[in-house]
Motif scaffolding. Structure first.
Motif, PDB file in Angstrom:
ATOM      1  N   GLU A   1      35.224  38.024  66.456  1.00 51.77           N
ATOM      2  CA  GLU A   1      34.247  38.080  65.282  1.00 51.77           C
ATOM      3  C   GLU A   1      33.163  37.261  65.896  1.00 51.77           C
ATOM      4  OE1 GLU A   1      36.142  36.202  61.925  1.00 51.77           O
ATOM      5  OE2 GLU A   1      37.132  38.016  61.476  1.00 51.77           O
TER       6      GLU A   1
ATOM      7  N   VAL B   1      34.038  42.994  63.909  1.00 47.52           N
ATOM      8  CA  VAL B   1      35.030  42.757  62.606  1.00 47.52           C
ATOM      9  C   VAL B   1      35.915  43.598  62.292  1.00 47.52           C
ATOM     10  CG1 VAL B   1      34.584  41.976  60.403  1.00 47.52           C
ATOM     11  CG2 VAL B   1      32.959  41.210  62.023  1.00 47.52           C
TER      12      VAL B   1
ATOM     13  N   ALA C   1      32.917  41.680  55.306  1.00 47.04           N
ATOM     14  CA  ALA C   1      32.735  41.908  56.662  1.00 47.04           C
ATOM     15  C   ALA C   1      31.292  42.150  57.060  1.00 47.04           C
ATOM     16  CB  ALA C   1      33.403  43.137  56.844  1.00 47.04           C
TER      17      ALA C   1
ATOM     18  N   GLN D   1      29.297  39.167  57.856  1.00 44.19           N
ATOM     19  CA  GLN D   1      29.568  38.457  59.139  1.00 44.19           C
ATOM     20  C   GLN D   1      28.193  39.013  60.091  1.00 44.19           C
ATOM     21  OE1 GLN D   1      33.483  37.374  60.300  1.00 44.19           O
ATOM     22  NE2 GLN D   1      34.047  38.553  58.171  1.00 44.19           N
TER      23      GLN D   1
ATOM     24  N   ALA E   1      28.117  41.686  61.462  1.00 41.97           N
ATOM     25  CA  ALA E   1      28.834  42.539  62.709  1.00 41.97           C
ATOM     26  C   ALA E   1      27.950  43.297  63.538  1.00 41.97           C
ATOM     27  CB  ALA E   1      30.119  43.236  62.075  1.00 41.97           C
TER      28      ALA E   1
END
Length: 503
Positions: free
Chosen positions: A79, A84, A156, A159, A161
């Motif tokens: 991560e 992710v 998710a 984050q 990603a």
């Protein structure tokens, strides 16, 4: 879709003890690409995704990020590198709130204090991107299954990603929720995010993917552009054989009524529902999400408080008593195999015999372990359950094999009537074909089956007759050649509501 791969697997293999589940697999994700990973349950998809997401280490081979070899010691390291994984099995702390789950391990603070209002506002913003109106203060255990999935996805998204790995993200979503998610994926792709997308719904793969990789028995058997790769061709690549007839021929039901439900009301969910089921019949139950199908069936099976009359094989059964219903010959196979159907941390044998435990008890207290093992060996063969070994836990099986185990467990009690709720949710095309054959074989043997499904082709392909629900009531039914998507949808949307004809 340009540039060198953000994330790549190079010759990755993985063993669990003596069992090898991945064999020298290459896989790569480029910026702004949706790369679909498909295959039957047990093909190695989840293992590859867990390796890419830092949850497992490869036994040989390795990973690269931006062309540089990496070795993720944990998912936290993945991560931190922008990779992710959204799990198919919910990775939520159920007693905690949505907000607490969303920021677990990365809480926003001002000095020693949590910035709760800011985190709640960010939760609402992320959920709004998915058109989800869940209150961030609610505990996750109080959410519906689709709402939990939306929380996982929103978590998710929060984050930032660079690589988003989606494991069956729409398995429990409605059609509208699926459309919202796929629109969000389009936006993420336009922003340069690389997305690994796996789904057993091949129509979604054809709609969203730029490239498709196919795994079969741990080997990469195909990797090609999605354009021109038809759903039928994908299915055949997955199973390695021709799939011409997905649904088996329908048996002819008898005239005897084995289940009669009259005026059944499940408070808050279903009202004054009446229907009949004949011997050897497959009766479909359709309706939009929230129509009350599952709750009505749980009421019939005794798992919810209900009022009304239920006759099983001519015998009146007390409502709200699942043991009495089961002893009368009716069993219910839940839609939620992970939380309600199986004990994932327990061995296969203990899961299999749970409903028929009296048959495996000696002297009233001692479980005959040898008989359990023999029953499991028969079930593994009869239902084609792919297990590494017979001592493993149910949680170690793939989703499709968990579903087969749940079916084997339910049928071990030799019921005359089986209610199957969402029989193929989250399973691949090959397992679907097998499950459809199991259902047809039950009907051919004189058993009676109720199939509750959100997939209209499934209901139409299996059922002799379809009861349609609308807002907690039975809106009507269709039978024989009159069964069609348009006829079912009109009833489901309340456009053609009428009293059903007695069977």
């Amino acid at each position: 879709m340009t540039g060198a791969p953000i994330l790549a697997a190079k010759g990755v293999s993985r063993l669990f003890g003596p069992n090898q589940v991945l064999f020298d697999v290459d896989f790569e994700l480029r910026p702004g690409e949706v790369h679909a990973l498909i295959g039957e349950n047990g093909a190695g998809k989840s293992t590859l995704m867990k390796i890419l997401g830092g949850y497992l280490a490869p036994s040989s081979g390795g990973l690269e990020v931006d062309g540089t070899p990496v070795s993720f010691a944990s998912h936290r390291e993945a991560e931190a590198a922008g990779v992710v994984l959204i799990h198919q099995e919910f990775n939520l702390a159920m007693p905690l709130s949505v907000e607490e789950n969303m920021f677990l391990g990365r809480e926003w603070k001002r000095g020693p204090f949590l910035r709760s209002k800011d985190m709640q506002a960010e939760c609402r913003r992320l959920l709004a991107r998915l058109d989800c109106k869940v209150d961030p203060r609610l505990r996750c255990r109080d959410l519906s299954v689709p709402e939990r999935q939306m929380v996982e996805i929103a978590k998710a998204l929060g984050q930032d990603a660079r690589v988003l790995i989606m494991d069956e993200p729409t398995a429990v979503l409605t059609a509208r929720e699926t459309d919202v998610l796929l629109e969000q994926i389009e936006r993420l792709r336009a922003e340069g995010c690389a997305i690994l997308y796996t789904s057993h719904k091949l129509g979604e793969v054809a709609r969203i993917a730029d490239r498709v990789t196919v795994l079969r028995d741990g080997h990469r058997v195909a990797c090609r552009e999605a354009t021109g790769f038809t759903e039928h061709a994908m299915a055949e690549a997955m199973v390695g054989r021709e799939l011409s007839n997905l649904f088996p021929p329908k048996a002819v039901p008898g005239d005897e009524v084995v289940l009669e439900v009259r005026g059944l009301t499940v408070p808050g969910h279903a009202k004054n529902a009446s229907f009949r089921l004949r011997r050897g019949e497959v009766l479909g139950f359709a309706g939009l999400v929230g129509a009350g199908r599952t709750e009505l069936m749980e009421g019939v099976a005794g798992f919810r408080d209900a009022s009304g009359e239920i006759d099983v094989f001519g015998r009146r059964v007390k409502t709200g008593d699942p043991r009495a219903t089961r002893e009368a010959g009716l069993v219910y196979l839940t839609e939620d195999r992970k939380e309600k159907g199986l004990l994932l941390g327990f061995p296969l044998s203990q899961n299999l015999t749970l409903l028929a435990l009296d048959d495996f008890t000696r002297g009233g207290v001692r479980i005959d372990k040898k008989a359990e093992v023999q029953a499991l060996a028969r079930a593994v063969k009869e239902y084609d359950i792919a297990a590494r070994d017979l001592t493993m836990t149910a949680g170690g099986l793939s989703g499709g094999n968990q579903q087969k185990l749940l079916i084997a467990k339910t049928l071990l009690a030799d019921p005359g009537i089986v209610i199957i709720d969402e029989p193929t949710r989250g399973v691949d095309i090959g397992a679907k074909s097998q499950i459809y054959a199991f259902i047809a074989a039950l009907a051919a043997a004189g058993k009676s089956v109720i199939v509750v499904s959100s997939e209209l082709p499934e209901v139409i392909g299996l059922a002799d007759r379809v009861v349609v629900m609308h807002r907690g009531t039975v809106a009507g039914e269709v039978e024989g050649e009159a069964i069609s998507e348009s006829a079912i949808l009109r009833l489901a949307m309340g456009l053609d509501e009428k009293e059903p004809e007695p069977a």
